[in-house]
Design an enzyme around this catalytic site. Structure first.
Site, mmCIF file in Angstrom:
data_model
loop_
_atom_site.group_PDB
_atom_site.id
_atom_site.type_symbol
_atom_site.label_atom_id
_atom_site.label_comp_id
_atom_site.label_asym_id
_atom_site.label_seq_id
_atom_site.Cartn_x
_atom_site.Cartn_y
_atom_site.Cartn_z
ATOM 1 C CE1 TYR A 116 42.441 39.884 58.300
ATOM 2 C CE2 TYR A 116 42.197 37.708 56.883
ATOM 3 C CZ TYR A 116 42.439 39.087 56.972
ATOM 4 O OH TYR A 116 42.391 39.672 55.650
ATOM 5 C CB THR A 160 39.857 37.951 53.439
ATOM 6 O OG1 THR A 160 40.694 36.976 53.368
ATOM 7 C CG2 THR A 160 38.925 38.232 54.661
#
Ligand code: UDP
Length: 328
Positions: free
Chosen positions: A145, A121
């Site tokens: 995250y 990501t």
């Protein structure tokens, strides 16, 4: 299953991006086997191969699956992905995203599976000093995250050095849209993403949209993101797999369109596509939102030969809208 059809295990294959990857794999001649806990995934999204329900933290289950299917490669999507929740419950993210992936990598190592395509990501970059973001941009995630995904990237490099694992980590920007044939699409619960929430608001199916801050140093004060169609994203995974098959080096690759849109521009596009107005109010900034995230998409083009088929924002939103109407 035929021997002419190589098997690829797709963890998170019942999820939003994983299910689109299964469809793309099947179209490219692979048999996708979806591995999913069904905590967030949907059984209806698994349409191109078998579903095996289980948890990637369960090593004995993974060993059984790997011995049963003898896959040529693994595509790893299974992860928790709510940034806000990762701040309030980091243990859940480190357990699933890091310890779960470690369990998977060790199971691959011990069962002789050597190719891995990882769902990484742009959140691994944190707040970049400059945009567009290239792959060598320093990675300083600002939430658990992003940190959990960066830790996996580090593990991949170490597993390559020690065990000859070959990998590509695809660093996604903002996945959006739905299958153009309207067979699968986004169905998060809770839904936190801008485009589905704007469509819900336009259709009167949800509350007015809250714009998270209009005092950023951007062209209209709202955050800029690079939206990429989920089918283009899925296709990039197939290209990453074929790149590994032809001996391409292990590496991270950004996946975005290289164009940024503000929240206000997305709202305007939703209004154009739907012909409806999007009721919205301006709220405070959301913690952890970088002002602008735009991909430099050059490496995906040169290394993977990736060419997005749905690069236009209105086109992306039109597929999301068709899916929304089907679900309504
Ligand atoms: N956003 C917003 N209101 C919402 C949801 C999102 O203004 O209800 C903004 C958010 O601040 C970000 C952009 O829309 O700038 C995209 O957010 P999303 O959650 O879709 O993806 P993210 O960028 O967090 O991965």
């Amino acid at each position: 299953m035929t021997s002419a059809q190589p098997t690829v295990l797709v963890t998170g294959g019942a999820g939003y991006i994983g299910s689109h990857a299964c469809k793309a794999l099947a179209a490219a001649g692979y048999l996708p086997v979806a591995l999913d806990s069904l905590v967030y995934g949907h059984e209806w999204a698994v349409q191109w191969g078998p579903l095996e329900q289980g948890d990637i933290l369960d090593r004995a289950w993974l060993d059984r699956i790997l011995q049963q299917y003898r896959p040529a490669a693994i595509m790893h999507f299974a992860a928790f992905a709510y940034v806000g929740e990762s701040v309030t419950n980091p243990g859940k993210y480190y357990r699933n995203n890091v310890a779960g992936t470690l369990t998977l990598l060790e199971a691959m190592r011990d069962n002789g599976v050597g190719r891995f395509v990882f769902s990484s990501t742009c959140a691994t970059y944190g707040i970049p000093d400059t945009v567009p973001i290239v792959e060598s941009t320093i990675q300083q995630p600002i939430n658990p995250y992003g940190a959990s995904k960066l830790m996996v990237e580090r593990m991949l490099a170490d597993f390559e050095a020690a065990h000859a694992l070959r990998w590509i980590a695809l660093r996604y920007f903002n996945a959006a849209g739905a299958d153009p044939h309207n067979m699968i699409g986004e169905a998060h619960d809770p839904e936190t993403h801008l485009i589905p929430l704007a469509l819900d608001a336009a259709a009167g199916r949800g509350p007015a949209l809250t714009v998270f801050g209009d005092d950023y140093n951007t062209r209209d004060g709202t955050c800029i993101r690079d939206y990429i169609h989920v089918t283009d994203l899925a296709q990039a995974h197939v290209l990453a797999l074929t790149a590994l098959e032809r001996g391409e080096a292990s590496q991270p690759i950004n996946l975005g369109n290289g164009a940024g849109f503000t929240v206000r521009e997305v709202i305007a596009a939703v209004e154009r596509v739907t012909g409806l107005s999007v009721p919205h109010t301006i709220g405070p900034r959301r913690a952890g939102d970088p002002p602008s995230l735009i991909s430099d998409a050059e490496r995906a083009r040169t290394t993977l030969g990736w060419r997005p088929a749905y690069a236009d924002l209105d086109q992306i939103i039109a597929t999301a809208w068709a899916w929304h109407q089907r679900r309504m």
